[in-house]
Enzyme design. Structure first.
Site, PDB file in Angstrom:
ATOM      1  N   HIS A  45     -21.600   3.181 116.216  1.00  0.00           N
ATOM      2  CA  HIS A  45     -22.846   3.094 116.971  1.00  0.00           C
ATOM      3  C   HIS A  45     -23.085   1.653 117.442  1.00  0.00           C
ATOM      4  O   HIS A  45     -23.772   1.429 118.436  1.00  0.00           O
ATOM      5  CB  HIS A  45     -24.039   3.538 116.120  1.00  0.00           C
ATOM      6  CG  HIS A  45     -24.027   4.997 115.779  1.00  0.00           C
ATOM      7  ND1 HIS A  45     -23.321   5.497 114.712  1.00  0.00           N
ATOM      8  CD2 HIS A  45     -24.632   6.057 116.376  1.00  0.00           C
ATOM      9  CE1 HIS A  45     -23.492   6.812 114.661  1.00  0.00           C
ATOM     10  NE2 HIS A  45     -24.273   7.168 115.654  1.00  0.00           N
ATOM     11  N   ARG A  87     -22.246  11.532 104.448  1.00  0.00           N
ATOM     12  CA  ARG A  87     -21.997  12.639 105.387  1.00  0.00           C
ATOM     13  C   ARG A  87     -20.635  13.283 105.139  1.00  0.00           C
ATOM     14  O   ARG A  87     -20.393  14.402 105.591  1.00  0.00           O
ATOM     15  CB  ARG A  87     -22.075  12.132 106.822  1.00  0.00           C
ATOM     16  CG  ARG A  87     -23.410  11.510 107.186  1.00  0.00           C
ATOM     17  CD  ARG A  87     -23.325  10.735 108.499  1.00  0.00           C
ATOM     18  NE  ARG A  87     -23.078  11.609 109.638  1.00  0.00           N
ATOM     19  CZ  ARG A  87     -22.711  11.162 110.843  1.00  0.00           C
ATOM     20  NH1 ARG A  87     -22.509   9.863 111.046  1.00  0.00           N
ATOM     21  NH2 ARG A  87     -22.524  12.020 111.831  1.00  0.00           N
ATOM     22  N   ARG A 144     -32.363  15.896 111.940  1.00  0.00           N
ATOM     23  CA  ARG A 144     -33.364  15.520 112.945  1.00  0.00           C
ATOM     24  C   ARG A 144     -34.706  16.205 112.728  1.00  0.00           C
ATOM     25  O   ARG A 144     -35.745  15.647 113.055  1.00  0.00           O
ATOM     26  CB  ARG A 144     -32.846  15.843 114.352  1.00  0.00           C
ATOM     27  CG  ARG A 144     -31.491  15.248 114.691  1.00  0.00           C
ATOM     28  CD  ARG A 144     -31.401  13.757 114.451  1.00  0.00           C
ATOM     29  NE  ARG A 144     -30.136  13.223 114.941  1.00  0.00           N
ATOM     30  CZ  ARG A 144     -29.612  12.072 114.558  1.00  0.00           C
ATOM     31  NH1 ARG A 144     -30.254  11.331 113.652  1.00  0.00           N
ATOM     32  NH2 ARG A 144     -28.460  11.649 115.051  1.00  0.00           N
ATOM     33  N   ASP A 175     -18.233  12.007 121.688  1.00  0.00           N
ATOM     34  CA  ASP A 175     -19.431  11.542 121.001  1.00  0.00           C
ATOM     35  C   ASP A 175     -20.284  10.842 122.059  1.00  0.00           C
ATOM     36  O   ASP A 175     -19.882  10.698 123.216  1.00  0.00           O
ATOM     37  CB  ASP A 175     -19.063  10.604 119.853  1.00  0.00           C
ATOM     38  CG  ASP A 175     -20.099  10.596 118.731  1.00  0.00           C
ATOM     39  OD1 ASP A 175     -21.255  11.013 118.990  1.00  0.00           O
ATOM     40  OD2 ASP A 175     -19.767  10.185 117.604  1.00  0.00           O
TER      41      ASP A 175
END
Length: 340
Positions: free
Chosen positions: A176, A133, A70, A248
């Protein structure tokens, strides 16, 4: 402190956010790229959050490295987890993984940020949501690299969060955007994906765990993030995990089948989550705060960073940071070249 972790909209707190942070259910706050302009602005935003909150919050971020980082400008660009196993020898890979964990954690602690939700313990690179990842598709290789990454985090004073239990790597869908289904039988999941979680729990390497918004229909009809079977029967009772369980983000499509935001939050808490994340939907977050029962989760204070007080400039003047930054930047650039 309360069991809800929220987000904020921009570079500084607005009046509504200052009021929300006073709510007794709020126990944490997660920062995103939209909250970052430069180092000084980020430092001031964290200061505002600390000042506005009723009690000390757990401030979090996803600063894994690779495509999920981020904060970039002014911080070290961290290589993706997959890149460490791609080095010519395992010794070099594990050493750099440890330095990456230490450097990432040290830079975040210098900003008074408590945790980065890391490392990813999912296996394989086929899943759109995971990809680079993941450290490796082989459980033993992934364990080796992830263990050293965690060792680096711990040495800096940051707690680790393994994700996404019991494993998100075997599905192609992105949670997502939809609710993925993993049709494999329980014994395969336990032997393969879950082995890294089991091993790390036995060795007290994981301070927190984040379950997947994935349904494993041969095991349970609910996503793991809302499943008392996965969180209470398996994670708590069978594996003996005593740390913090985070949901999450409940605004993800993978959690939508659990109902409204209040229903999602209550389902995740009832299933065994200690703290729920509600991000990117202010109305949903406020609805949850207005309707969820008041509860406190004392163990969340165990996630506060223990890194001492130092500035980012002081950190950058240290020999270890300079050596780690040089080596990790080189690996980051090498990995970016390979990806092109």
């Amino acid at each position: 402190m309360g069991p809800v972790m929220l987000d904020v909209v921009g570079y500084e707190l607005d009046n509504e956010e200052k009021e929300i942070l006073q709510h007794p259910l709020v126990g944490g706050l997660i920062l995103f790229t939209r909250n970052f302009y430069d180092v000084e602005q980020l430092r001031e935003l964290v200061r505002q959050i600390r000042k506005a909150s009723r009690h000390r919050l757990v401030i979090a971020v996803d600063q894994e490295g690779g495509r999920v980082q981020r904060f970039r400008e002014g911080f070290t660009c961290l290589p993706a987890a997959q890149s460490f196993a791609g080095l010519s020898d395992n010794l070099n890979g594990t050493q750099l993984a440890e330095e990456a964990g230490w450097l990432m954690a040290s830079e975040m602690i210098a900003m008074d940020i408590d945790i980065s939700f890391a490392p990813v313990l999912d296996l394989g690179h086929q899943c759109a949501a995971i990809g680079e990842r993941s450290f490796h598709e082989d459980p033993e290789q992934a364990k080796m690299m992830a263990e050293h990454f965690i060792k680096g985090m711990h040495s800096a004073g940051m707690k680790s969060t393994g994700k996404h239990f019991p494993g998100h790597g075997a599905v192609n869908a992105d949670s997502h955007k939809e609710t993925p289904c993993d049709d494999r039988p329980l014994e395969v999941i336990c032997h393969h994906d879950m082995s890294i979680f089991r091993d790390f729990i036995q060795r007290n390497l994981l301070d927190a765990i984040m379950p997947a918004h994935v349904i494993y229909p041969q095991v349970d009809k609910h996503p793991a993030s809302g499943s008392s079977y996965w969180l209470k029967s398996v994670l708590r009772q069978q594996l003996g995990f005593n740390g913090v369980i985070f949901s999450d983000d409940l605004s993800m499509e993978g959690a939508a089948m659990m109902g409204s935001y209040v229903e999602r939050g209550q389902t995740a808490l009832n299933a065994g989550c200690d703290m729920i994340l509600i991000c990117n939907n202010r109305d949903g977050a406020v609805s949850a705060l207005d309707n969820l029962p008041l509860t406190k989760v004392e163990k969340l204070s165990e996630l506060y960073h223990r890194g001492g007080q130092y500035s980012l400039n002081e950190l950058k003047n240290s020999e270890r940071w300079q050596q780690a930054n040089k080596a990790l930047t080189a690996l980051y650039e090498q990995w970016q070249d390979c990806a092109r």
